[in-house]
Write a protein that holds these residues in place. Structure first.
Motif, PDB file in Angstrom:
ATOM      1  N   PHE A 144       0.805  -1.069  -0.043  1.00  0.00           N
ATOM      2  CA  PHE A 144       0.010   0.071  -0.136  1.00  0.00           C
ATOM      3  C   PHE A 144       0.765   1.157   0.107  1.00  0.00           C
ATOM      4  O   PHE A 144       1.770   1.290   0.812  1.00  0.00           O
ATOM      5  CB  PHE A 144      -1.000   0.011   1.200  1.00  0.00           C
ATOM      6  CG  PHE A 144      -1.911   1.171   1.207  1.00  0.00           C
ATOM      7  CD1 PHE A 144      -3.062   1.123   0.587  1.00  0.00           C
ATOM      8  CD2 PHE A 144      -1.968   2.250   2.228  1.00  0.00           C
ATOM      9  CE1 PHE A 144      -4.048   2.286   0.496  1.00  0.00           C
ATOM     10  CE2 PHE A 144      -2.583   3.370   2.078  1.00  0.00           C
ATOM     11  CZ  PHE A 144      -3.543   3.354   1.202  1.00  0.00           C
ATOM     12  N   GLY A 145       0.469   2.217  -1.069  1.00  0.00           N
ATOM     13  CA  GLY A 145       1.083   3.513  -0.880  1.00  0.00           C
ATOM     14  C   GLY A 145       2.095   3.430  -1.827  1.00  0.00           C
ATOM     15  O   GLY A 145       3.014   4.557  -2.128  1.00  0.00           O
ATOM     16  N   MET A 146       2.613   2.498  -2.592  1.00  0.00           N
ATOM     17  CA  MET A 146       3.463   2.456  -3.583  1.00  0.00           C
ATOM     18  C   MET A 146       2.761   2.195  -5.296  1.00  0.00           C
ATOM     19  O   MET A 146       2.366   1.033  -5.217  1.00  0.00           O
ATOM     20  CB  MET A 146       4.513   1.460  -3.448  1.00  0.00           C
ATOM     21  CG  MET A 146       5.256   1.552  -2.100  1.00  0.00           C
ATOM     22  SD  MET A 146       6.185   3.180  -1.802  1.00  0.00           S
ATOM     23  CE  MET A 146       7.441   2.835  -3.133  1.00  0.00           C
ATOM     24  N   VAL A 147       2.975   3.159  -5.817  1.00  0.00           N
ATOM     25  CA  VAL A 147       2.323   3.106  -7.271  1.00  0.00           C
ATOM     26  C   VAL A 147       3.332   2.682  -8.302  1.00  0.00           C
ATOM     27  O   VAL A 147       4.512   3.116  -8.350  1.00  0.00           O
ATOM     28  CB  VAL A 147       1.800   4.201  -7.851  1.00  0.00           C
ATOM     29  CG1 VAL A 147       0.949   4.117  -9.095  1.00  0.00           C
ATOM     30  CG2 VAL A 147       0.335   4.744  -6.607  1.00  0.00           C
ATOM     31  N   ASP A 148       2.964   1.486  -9.298  1.00  0.00           N
ATOM     32  CA  ASP A 148       3.690   1.160 -10.316  1.00  0.00           C
ATOM     33  C   ASP A 148       4.142   2.217 -10.865  1.00  0.00           C
ATOM     34  O   ASP A 148       3.420   3.326 -11.139  1.00  0.00           O
ATOM     35  CB  ASP A 148       3.312  -0.017 -11.026  1.00  0.00           C
ATOM     36  CG  ASP A 148       3.144  -1.265 -10.180  1.00  0.00           C
ATOM     37  OD1 ASP A 148       4.015  -1.450  -9.322  1.00  0.00           O
ATOM     38  OD2 ASP A 148       2.324  -2.101 -10.718  1.00  0.00           O
ATOM     39  N   GLU A 149       5.371   2.270 -11.389  1.00  0.00           N
ATOM     40  CA  GLU A 149       5.894   3.639 -12.307  1.00  0.00           C
ATOM     41  C   GLU A 149       4.753   3.855 -13.462  1.00  0.00           C
ATOM     42  O   GLU A 149       4.709   5.191 -13.897  1.00  0.00           O
ATOM     43  CB  GLU A 149       7.393   3.110 -12.809  1.00  0.00           C
ATOM     44  CG  GLU A 149       8.015   4.363 -13.417  1.00  0.00           C
ATOM     45  CD  GLU A 149       8.323   5.416 -12.587  1.00  0.00           C
ATOM     46  OE1 GLU A 149       8.378   6.671 -12.792  1.00  0.00           O
ATOM     47  OE2 GLU A 149       8.439   5.010 -11.262  1.00  0.00           O
ATOM     48  N   HIS A 150       4.383   2.963 -14.003  1.00  0.00           N
ATOM     49  CA  HIS A 150       3.625   3.218 -15.336  1.00  0.00           C
ATOM     50  C   HIS A 150       2.136   3.814 -14.976  1.00  0.00           C
ATOM     51  O   HIS A 150       1.414   4.237 -15.906  1.00  0.00           O
ATOM     52  CB  HIS A 150       3.237   1.872 -16.075  1.00  0.00           C
ATOM     53  CG  HIS A 150       2.430   0.824 -15.632  1.00  0.00           C
ATOM     54  ND1 HIS A 150       2.688   0.098 -14.447  1.00  0.00           N
ATOM     55  CD2 HIS A 150       1.053   0.709 -15.939  1.00  0.00           C
ATOM     56  CE1 HIS A 150       1.754  -0.736 -14.167  1.00  0.00           C
ATOM     57  NE2 HIS A 150       0.548  -0.503 -15.042  1.00  0.00           N
ATOM     58  N   LEU A 151       2.044   4.014 -13.726  1.00  0.00           N
ATOM     59  CA  LEU A 151       0.615   4.353 -13.198  1.00  0.00           C
ATOM     60  C   LEU A 151       1.040   5.923 -12.712  1.00  0.00           C
ATOM     61  O   LEU A 151       0.055   6.444 -12.457  1.00  0.00           O
ATOM     62  CB  LEU A 151      -0.088   3.669 -12.175  1.00  0.00           C
ATOM     63  CG  LEU A 151      -0.391   2.101 -12.539  1.00  0.00           C
ATOM     64  CD1 LEU A 151      -0.973   1.279 -11.533  1.00  0.00           C
ATOM     65  CD2 LEU A 151      -1.585   2.271 -13.482  1.00  0.00           C
ATOM     66  N   ARG A 152       2.079   6.364 -12.421  1.00  0.00           N
ATOM     67  CA  ARG A 152       2.338   7.452 -11.757  1.00  0.00           C
ATOM     68  C   ARG A 152       1.779   8.792 -12.445  1.00  0.00           C
ATOM     69  O   ARG A 152       1.271   9.721 -11.846  1.00  0.00           O
ATOM     70  CB  ARG A 152       3.889   7.811 -11.411  1.00  0.00           C
ATOM     71  CG  ARG A 152       4.325   6.731 -10.638  1.00  0.00           C
ATOM     72  CD  ARG A 152       5.842   7.198 -10.151  1.00  0.00           C
ATOM     73  NE  ARG A 152       6.294   6.364  -9.155  1.00  0.00           N
ATOM     74  CZ  ARG A 152       6.251   6.398  -7.839  1.00  0.00           C
ATOM     75  NH1 ARG A 152       5.349   7.130  -7.357  1.00  0.00           N
ATOM     76  NH2 ARG A 152       6.543   5.366  -7.044  1.00  0.00           N
TER      77      ARG A 152
END
Length: 93
Positions: free
Chosen positions: A6-14
């Protein structure tokens, strides 16, 4: 969605642009804060269906600014989330 918990978004979603639509202001602001804190760069909040349509339309002419995700409250007065979604789907992509 998250690769590191939780709290970490994959790079392609940023870079995704999100619109949160909820008539309960505190809840909408909390959802937006969580999404922003998770790494989404653009999270906007509106509190009614008509406001959402105006926000969507204001960004629609520019694909690099258009919203890519909507978070909708289902039980809003006036235009509920289902009605709003139907109207959004009627618009050209």
């Amino acid at each position: 969605m998250a690769s590191g918990g939780f709290g970490m978004v994959d790079e392609h979603l940023r870079g995704k642009r999100i619109l949160v639509v909820d008539d309960e202001r505190e809840l909408a602001d909390m959802v937006a804060a969580i999404l922003h804190g998770a790494g989404f760069a653009c999270v906007d909040v509106v509190h009614a269906g008509a406001e959402a349509l105006a926000a969507i339309d204001s960004r629609a002419a520019s694909p690099e600014r258009a919203y890519q995700l909507l978070v909708l409250d289902v039980m809003m007065p006036g235009m509920d989330g289902f009605d709003l979604l139907a109207r959004v789907r009627e618009r050209p992509a």
